[in-house]
Design a protein around this motif. Structure first.
Motif, PDB file in Angstrom:
ATOM      1  N   VAL A 309       0.724 -28.175  -5.632  1.00  0.00           N
ATOM      2  CA  VAL A 309       1.945 -28.540  -6.362  1.00  0.00           C
ATOM      3  C   VAL A 309       1.718 -29.687  -7.344  1.00  0.00           C
ATOM      4  O   VAL A 309       2.124 -29.585  -8.516  1.00  0.00           O
ATOM      5  N   SER A 313       2.087 -28.628 -11.308  1.00  0.00           N
ATOM      6  CA  SER A 313       3.287 -29.162 -11.954  1.00  0.00           C
ATOM      7  C   SER A 313       2.983 -29.862 -13.278  1.00  0.00           C
ATOM      8  O   SER A 313       3.899 -30.178 -14.039  1.00  0.00           O
ATOM      9  N   LYS A 314       1.696 -30.083 -13.575  1.00  0.00           N
ATOM     10  CA  LYS A 314       1.330 -30.687 -14.852  1.00  0.00           C
ATOM     11  C   LYS A 314       1.621 -29.743 -16.018  1.00  0.00           C
ATOM     12  O   LYS A 314       1.877 -30.198 -17.136  1.00  0.00           O
ATOM     13  N   GLY A 317       6.782 -25.651 -14.513  1.00  0.00           N
ATOM     14  CA  GLY A 317       7.962 -26.216 -13.865  1.00  0.00           C
ATOM     15  C   GLY A 317       8.005 -25.786 -12.423  1.00  0.00           C
ATOM     16  O   GLY A 317       8.383 -24.651 -12.097  1.00  0.00           O
ATOM     17  N   ILE A 318       7.591 -26.684 -11.515  1.00  0.00           N
ATOM     18  CA  ILE A 318       7.432 -26.337 -10.099  1.00  0.00           C
ATOM     19  C   ILE A 318       8.104 -27.388  -9.232  1.00  0.00           C
ATOM     20  O   ILE A 318       8.045 -28.588  -9.513  1.00  0.00           O
ATOM     21  N   SER A 319       8.733 -26.935  -8.163  1.00  0.00           N
ATOM     22  CA  SER A 319       9.181 -27.829  -7.097  1.00  0.00           C
ATOM     23  C   SER A 319       8.872 -27.163  -5.769  1.00  0.00           C
ATOM     24  O   SER A 319       8.705 -25.936  -5.697  1.00  0.00           O
ATOM     25  N   ALA A 329       7.610 -20.535 -10.259  1.00  0.00           N
ATOM     26  CA  ALA A 329       7.228 -21.502 -11.286  1.00  0.00           C
ATOM     27  C   ALA A 329       7.753 -21.103 -12.657  1.00  0.00           C
ATOM     28  O   ALA A 329       7.563 -19.961 -13.093  1.00  0.00           O
ATOM     29  N   SER A 389      -3.728 -26.215 -13.898  1.00  0.00           N
ATOM     30  CA  SER A 389      -3.393 -27.538 -14.440  1.00  0.00           C
ATOM     31  C   SER A 389      -4.018 -27.747 -15.815  1.00  0.00           C
ATOM     32  O   SER A 389      -3.542 -28.568 -16.603  1.00  0.00           O
TER      33      SER A 389
END
Length: 394
Positions: A309, A313-314, A317-319, A329, A389
């Motif tokens: 994660v 997330s770099k 759009g991830i949580s 994502a 990433s």
């Protein structure tokens, strides 16, 4: 042929193969597949041993009801997991995984003479749609978006649809978003079921993939008990050992819930010819009776999420999801283009979110998303996260 077959849509992985058919992997980079929700952890040794130790049972026809020992093991697991008592004779049936049961229950339950609707979450597991169409029902897609916190909002469903709805599918933890329904969500669902008379089909095959050992996801049977619905009126739960115990090839699971629905469904299954083989039943008993291998799987998933994660997330759009082994994502470009270029440039396969959705309410809730299944080994997931990433298409 049954004309309803023509109503079904190509399966997501058929579409994925077509999308990538003219693509080539980059030279010198090992391919990593994160597209299919197929666990790659080792199957439990006790389960494999039980399978082979009982191989003589292949010489006997199995009962459609399943062995009482298996139904009791499932009932005991439900009590340990959810604190809910079930009658193994009337409220539980073994099935060949949840996929088979989701489809066959829909065929058994839907009355096609009454112009029925089946409400589906959107995005969704495509079996819900295919089962509905083949049963003669009209799917109604209920969009789950970031704006509504990926919830299935029945308030938005037209009254005419609700009056003619016979079945509502829910998936908690969700495929693909990982959202878990809370008690208030269940209370609202049950109130709609009481008002309109539809059955709730709760797909819970991801129930054992979560991140806090002290806070397992709430299940439908547990919610029903907490809300005083001890007979599980109009509720059927679908569960599976595929994800929980890393044995997707064994095709083993169960349905549990309202005895008034289980009884005619058993009659259907008797004609359908889908009894679980004896050795698979014995292996399933071993799996349901052991939690150590499940805890170890959760530990590995936690390690993968912790590594993936922050890196992913770099550029995406991830949580963190509530549960399950998926990341839903948001992509910086069209989801299909993103998946294709990620395959061609970074040798990683993911599933475009639009393949898991339909246009509904003027939008496709899966468009602009990809589903990433963190099912590969820990080193592979870490390597995939590093590549993603670094992948920032314009």
């Amino acid at each position: 042929m049954n004309p309803d077959l023509s109503l079904t849509k190509p399966y997501p992985f058929t579409r994925l193969r077509a999308l990538l058919s003219d693509s080539k992997l980059p030279d010198g980079i090992e391919h990593i597949s994160l597209s299919i929700g197929e666990p790659k952890h080792a199957a439990p040794e006790a389960v494999i041993r039980a399978l082979f130790d009982s191989s003589k049972l292949f010489e006997k026809y199995p009962a459609t009801t399943g062995a009482l020992e298996l139904r009791t093991a499932i009932s005991d697991w439900i009590f340990r997991r959810y604190g809910v008592k079930t009658d193994p004779l009337t409220q539980i049936l073994p099935t060949n995984g949840s996929r088979e049961a989701l489809f066959s229950f829909t065929q058994a339950y839907i009355d096609r003479t009454k112009s029925p609707f089946v409400i589906l979450p959107c995005p969704f597991y495509q079996i819900y749609e295919g089962a509905s169409l083949m049963a003669g029902a009209t799917p109604y897609y209920c969009p789950q978006t970031a704006e509504n916190n990926f919830a299935m909002d029945l308030d938005s469903v037209p009254e005419e649809v609700l009056r003619n709805t016979q079945l509502v599918f829910v998936c908690s933890p969700s495929n693909p978003t990982g959202k878990v329904l809370n008690l208030e969500d269940w209370k609202k669902l049950f109130s709609y079921s009481d008002k309109y008379g539809f059955v709730i089909g709760s797909d819970e095959c991801y129930s054992e993939i979560y991140f806090d050992e002290e806070k397992p996801p709430l299940g439908a049977l547990e919610a029903a008990k907490l809300l005083g619905r001890d007979n599980f009126e109009r509720l059927i739960v679908f569960s599976s050992l595929s994800k929980r115990s890393n044995i997707p090839g064994m095709r083993t699971g169960f349905v549990a819930g309202d005895a008034a629905l289980i009884k005619p469904y058993l009659l259907y299954r008797t004609y359908h010819g889908c009894a679980m083989s004896g050795p698979i039943q014995q292996a399933s008993i071993a799996a349901w009776n052991d939690e150590e291998h499940v805890r170890e799987s959760r530990r590995l998933y936690k390690e993968k999420f912790a590594a993936a994660v922050p890196l992913m997330s770099k550029t995406l759009g991830i949580s963190m999801p509530d549960a399950s082994f998926y990341l839903w994502a948001k992509t910086p470009i069209d989801d299909q283009e993103y998946a294709k270029r990620l395959y061609e440039e970074k040798a990683i396969t993911v599933l475009p979110g639009s393949f898991l959705s339909r246009d509904c309410g003027g939008l496709n809730p899966g468009r602009g998303y990809i589903r990433i299944a963190l099912v590969a080994t820990v080193p592979e997931v870490k390597e995939a996260a590093r590549r993603i990433s670094e992948f920032n298409p314009k």
